[in-house]
Design a protein around this motif. Structure first.
Motif, PDB file in Angstrom:
ATOM      1  N   SER A  59       0.812  -1.220   0.000  1.00 51.64           N
ATOM      2  CA  SER A  59       0.000   0.000   0.000  1.00 51.64           C
ATOM      3  C   SER A  59       0.840   1.262   0.000  1.00 51.64           C
ATOM      4  O   SER A  59       2.019   1.250   0.343  1.00 51.64           O
ATOM      5  CB  SER A  59      -0.914   0.013   1.232  1.00 51.64           C
ATOM      6  OG  SER A  59      -0.153   0.079   2.425  1.00 51.64           O
ATOM      7  N   ILE A  60       0.173   2.325  -0.397  1.00 48.05           N
ATOM      8  CA  ILE A  60       0.659   3.680  -0.172  1.00 48.05           C
ATOM      9  C   ILE A  60      -0.204   4.200   0.960  1.00 48.05           C
ATOM     10  O   ILE A  60      -1.434   4.270   0.840  1.00 48.05           O
ATOM     11  CB  ILE A  60       0.476   4.569  -1.417  1.00 48.05           C
ATOM     12  CG1 ILE A  60       1.220   4.004  -2.611  1.00 48.05           C
ATOM     13  CG2 ILE A  60       0.914   5.998  -1.104  1.00 48.05           C
ATOM     14  CD1 ILE A  60       0.891   4.709  -3.927  1.00 48.05           C
ATOM     15  N   ASP A  61       0.430   4.530   2.081  1.00 48.22           N
ATOM     16  CA  ASP A  61      -0.291   5.071   3.227  1.00 48.22           C
ATOM     17  C   ASP A  61       0.028   6.556   3.366  1.00 48.22           C
ATOM     18  O   ASP A  61       1.198   6.943   3.408  1.00 48.22           O
ATOM     19  CB  ASP A  61       0.105   4.350   4.515  1.00 48.22           C
ATOM     20  CG  ASP A  61      -0.444   2.935   4.602  1.00 48.22           C
ATOM     21  OD1 ASP A  61      -1.156   2.511   3.672  1.00 48.22           O
ATOM     22  OD2 ASP A  61      -0.165   2.257   5.609  1.00 48.22           O
ATOM     23  N   ILE A  62      -1.023   7.358   3.425  1.00 50.50           N
ATOM     24  CA  ILE A  62      -0.890   8.802   3.628  1.00 50.50           C
ATOM     25  C   ILE A  62      -1.344   9.062   5.055  1.00 50.50           C
ATOM     26  O   ILE A  62      -2.523   8.917   5.375  1.00 50.50           O
ATOM     27  CB  ILE A  62      -1.746   9.577   2.613  1.00 50.50           C
ATOM     28  CG1 ILE A  62      -1.407   9.143   1.185  1.00 50.50           C
ATOM     29  CG2 ILE A  62      -1.564  11.080   2.801  1.00 50.50           C
ATOM     30  CD1 ILE A  62      -2.419   9.560   0.146  1.00 50.50           C
ATOM     31  N   THR A  63      -0.394   9.444   5.906  1.00 50.99           N
ATOM     32  CA  THR A  63      -0.645   9.439   7.341  1.00 50.99           C
ATOM     33  C   THR A  63      -0.670  10.822   7.998  1.00 50.99           C
ATOM     34  O   THR A  63      -0.627  10.897   9.218  1.00 50.99           O
ATOM     35  CB  THR A  63       0.419   8.583   8.053  1.00 50.99           C
ATOM     36  OG1 THR A  63       1.716   9.172   7.830  1.00 50.99           O
ATOM     37  CG2 THR A  63       0.409   7.151   7.552  1.00 50.99           C
TER      38      THR A  63
END
Length: 153
Positions: A59-63
């Protein structure tokens, strides 16, 4: 069933194996790269790979803690969705608002393969076969779009 210690050791063995398998492969820019602990270079944007008992996810996680900034990053990724799909050669799940395992809000773009387990060494080749082309393609995609995200961070 494995004890926590045995499960931890198996996970560690898998990621060491994956890292050794990926080590000779250069980044899209031709540089040496730590594929297991991929650094995007942009704060609050992470490329994650996670393998568990019944599935593997990349995944690409935008946190970012600020929901508006997180939404801005996600919107920017959506603007590149066609390029993303062409580079990855598949459509991923796009979630503007979700949570991680600890209840922390984030935005996520992900691909999942169910029915395989990190705890079954017979599945390790399938895990590697799932993760390898996707992390390499993510790296290629990131080379193309990273400057845009650097400019808004």
């Amino acid at each position: 069933m494995y004890s926590k210690e045995e499960a931890s050791k198996l996970r560690q063995q898998f990621w060491i194996t994956f890292g050794k398998y990926m080590k000779p492969i250069p980044s899209a820019e031709g540089l040496e790269i730590n594929w297991v602990n991929y650094k995007t270079g942009v704060k609050h944007i992470f490329f994650k790979m996670n393998a568990e008992q019944r599935q593997v996810i990349i995944s690409i996680d935008i946190t970012h803690h600020n929901q508006e900034i997180r939404a801005l990053y996600f919107k920017q990724f959506k603007a590149f969705k066609m390029l993303f799909n062409e580079t990855l050669n598949e459509d991923w799940l796009w979630e503007a608002e979700t949570e991680n395992d600890f209840g922390v809000p984030l935005a996520r773009i992900s691909a999942t393969l169910d029915g395989i387990s990190i705890f079954n060494q017979n599945d390790w080749q399938a895990l590697i076969s799932f993760l390898k082309p996707r992390i390499i393609a993510l790296d290629q995609f990131w080379v193309d779009v990273k400057p845009i995200f650097e400019s808004i961070s």
